[in-house]
Write an enzyme that holds these catalytic residues in place. Sequence first.
Site, PDB file in Angstrom:
ATOM      1  N   ASP A  16      45.914  40.388  41.865  1.00  0.00           N
ATOM      2  CA  ASP A  16      46.821  39.568  40.653  1.00  0.00           C
ATOM      3  C   ASP A  16      46.193  39.394  39.309  1.00  0.00           C
ATOM      4  O   ASP A  16      44.951  40.107  39.277  1.00  0.00           O
ATOM      5  CB  ASP A  16      46.276  37.921  41.195  1.00  0.00           C
ATOM      6  CG  ASP A  16      44.932  37.715  41.498  1.00  0.00           C
ATOM      7  OD1 ASP A  16      44.219  38.671  41.902  1.00  0.00           O
ATOM      8  OD2 ASP A  16      44.495  36.585  41.033  1.00  0.00           O
ATOM      9  N   GLU A  17      47.006  39.342  38.489  1.00  0.00           N
ATOM     10  CA  GLU A  17      46.381  38.938  36.909  1.00  0.00           C
ATOM     11  C   GLU A  17      45.617  40.097  36.555  1.00  0.00           C
ATOM     12  O   GLU A  17      44.807  40.014  35.831  1.00  0.00           O
ATOM     13  CB  GLU A  17      45.803  37.783  36.770  1.00  0.00           C
ATOM     14  CG  GLU A  17      46.604  36.659  37.065  1.00  0.00           C
ATOM     15  CD  GLU A  17      45.956  35.510  37.231  1.00  0.00           C
ATOM     16  OE1 GLU A  17      46.336  34.409  36.536  1.00  0.00           O
ATOM     17  OE2 GLU A  17      44.511  35.093  37.675  1.00  0.00           O
ATOM     18  N   SER A  18      46.088  41.583  36.855  1.00  0.00           N
ATOM     19  CA  SER A  18      45.462  42.713  36.421  1.00  0.00           C
ATOM     20  C   SER A  18      46.076  43.044  34.904  1.00  0.00           C
ATOM     21  O   SER A  18      46.768  43.915  34.729  1.00  0.00           O
ATOM     22  CB  SER A  18      45.527  43.808  37.186  1.00  0.00           C
ATOM     23  OG  SER A  18      44.721  43.498  38.420  1.00  0.00           O
ATOM     24  N   LYS A  19      45.850  42.000  33.979  1.00  0.00           N
ATOM     25  CA  LYS A  19      46.544  42.362  32.642  1.00  0.00           C
ATOM     26  C   LYS A  19      45.766  43.290  31.921  1.00  0.00           C
ATOM     27  O   LYS A  19      46.350  43.645  30.949  1.00  0.00           O
ATOM     28  CB  LYS A  19      46.390  40.707  32.101  1.00  0.00           C
ATOM     29  CG  LYS A  19      47.102  39.873  32.735  1.00  0.00           C
ATOM     30  CD  LYS A  19      46.956  38.428  31.886  1.00  0.00           C
ATOM     31  CE  LYS A  19      47.608  37.443  32.853  1.00  0.00           C
ATOM     32  NZ  LYS A  19      47.264  35.854  32.275  1.00  0.00           N
TER      33      LYS A  19
ATOM     34  N   HIS B 100      39.737  40.876  37.593  1.00  0.00           N
ATOM     35  CA  HIS B 100      39.085  39.957  38.515  1.00  0.00           C
ATOM     36  C   HIS B 100      37.735  40.602  38.913  1.00  0.00           C
ATOM     37  O   HIS B 100      37.007  40.118  39.959  1.00  0.00           O
ATOM     38  CB  HIS B 100      39.733  39.316  39.411  1.00  0.00           C
ATOM     39  CG  HIS B 100      40.883  38.325  38.835  1.00  0.00           C
ATOM     40  ND1 HIS B 100      40.493  36.939  38.324  1.00  0.00           N
ATOM     41  CD2 HIS B 100      42.143  38.185  38.651  1.00  0.00           C
ATOM     42  CE1 HIS B 100      41.523  36.214  38.160  1.00  0.00           C
ATOM     43  NE2 HIS B 100      42.377  37.157  38.193  1.00  0.00           N
TER      44      HIS B 100
END
Length: 525
Positions: free
Chosen positions: A335-338, A272
């Site tokens: 979050d969501e550190s893909k 993000h």
Amino acid sequence: MSTIPRRLVVAAAALTMLGSAAASAEAAPVKPKAVPYASVVPAPASATQASSTFTLASGARIAASGQAASVGDYLAGVLRPATGFALPVDKSFVAHAVDPIQLLIAPDASLGDEGYQLTVNAGSVVLTANKPAGLFEGVQTLRQLLPASIDANTTQPGPWTIQGGKITDHPRFAYRGAMLDVARHFFGVDTVKTYIDEIARYKVNTLHLHLTDDQGWRLQINSWPKLATYGGSTEVGGGAGGYYTQAQYKDIVAYAASRYITIIPEVDMPGHTNAALASYAELNCNGVAPPLYTGTDVGFSTLCVGKDVTYKFLDDVIGELAALTPGPYIHIGGDESKSTSDADYKTFVAKVQQIVANHGKTAIGWHDISKAALLPSTIGQYWDTTPTNASVQAAAKKGTHFILSPANLAYLDMKYTEQTPLGQDWAGLIEAKDAYSWDPGKYLTGVNSSQVNGVEGPLWTETIVRLADIQYMAFPRLAELAELGWSQAASHDWNTFKTRLAAQGPRWKAQGVNFYASPQVPWAK
Ligand code: ACM
């Protein structure tokens, strides 16, 4: 064909009824209808109504000296517009007994930091608390015991009658939060202040500002100025975006503090982060700055975990943020550190927590961080949609505390129904009843209620662009979540709650708050 539209016939009949009601009112004076104690949201720990009533007179003074003085000023300020009364605040210590409204700091360990006692007799309203924060929460109760027209910002007729009785109150959970995403769409200082005033009414005591994301960086950082001037120059959909100067951020923090609300700033990382990566090429592993991003995908960006400059950057940013933020917390996202490998993610979270600690603050992260090794002080914020999560359970076993924001229950950006014009539905639809139908103390498998600090309602703003949108998604659901956070578990009951919630409708109308009038709630007129 009849030439009289049906609407007019109905209106004429209503007028006739009004006329006869007025006639009977003349015959027998109607006692002013006081608000029942059972309509306060969040429900107080204990409330007993008496038969007496108190009526605020135009010459009334508010006694509030010493530590109580600023809450006295606040109370006078919120009561003046609708009453039209002067309501001077008496800050001397001698005259308390003669003032009809009295705010007093009086030691009572059973009330804790935010508890209060409110006693209403025919001649006085006495509010006592250990701390000014307790007086402030008691003032929110007092406001709800006045007729809904007290919330209008123009003079109303009154009378300003309050039912006699006694309320003793304190919160179930210490943390009761709202989150506003100012990154996807930017919201100016005035909008944030309005939201602060609206959430304070329900005894919410933290506002988490999601200050950075792929679409925008919203706070001036002097050591890395392009974050705001370039990284903040757009938003979802390609609008102009914006950012808070440090002076504006401090103004928000101070305004929140005057409402006993702690600001928790979030810098989301390592994912993000496109706005930061676009602003400074050196933060990218390949040394190339990507373009600014105005879409709504997630998971494509990451800070470069292996570069020293990343930690110099974070030390500078967190250092400035810590200096600007009097509250104890810095939210590190996570979050969501893909696009970050698992190994890199764990390394990164370990380092960032330490940087936060070096600047004297406690880290909060989305619960994704629980797959990394956490400092004992670090707090997880749970946002998944099922109550069982192995990493969360393992972290809880080691003592980690959690804030609860399950996306299918507490996310204020989820639609109420399929017809809701704003918001998203990836976590499900959340109607009024759904938002209330869970117990934060018992929700997470393997996490003891003593490790639950409280609740938070996040409002992500991919589809939210103006204050009226914020209000529509937040109300009534944020008031419901606030009750789950404040009120004792024993008072949890949808059937009684929905009637109390219904009493908030006329208040929101009087304030001009654009709420969702859920058909599940028997809204008061
Ligand atoms: C989140 O909703 N990605 C925390």
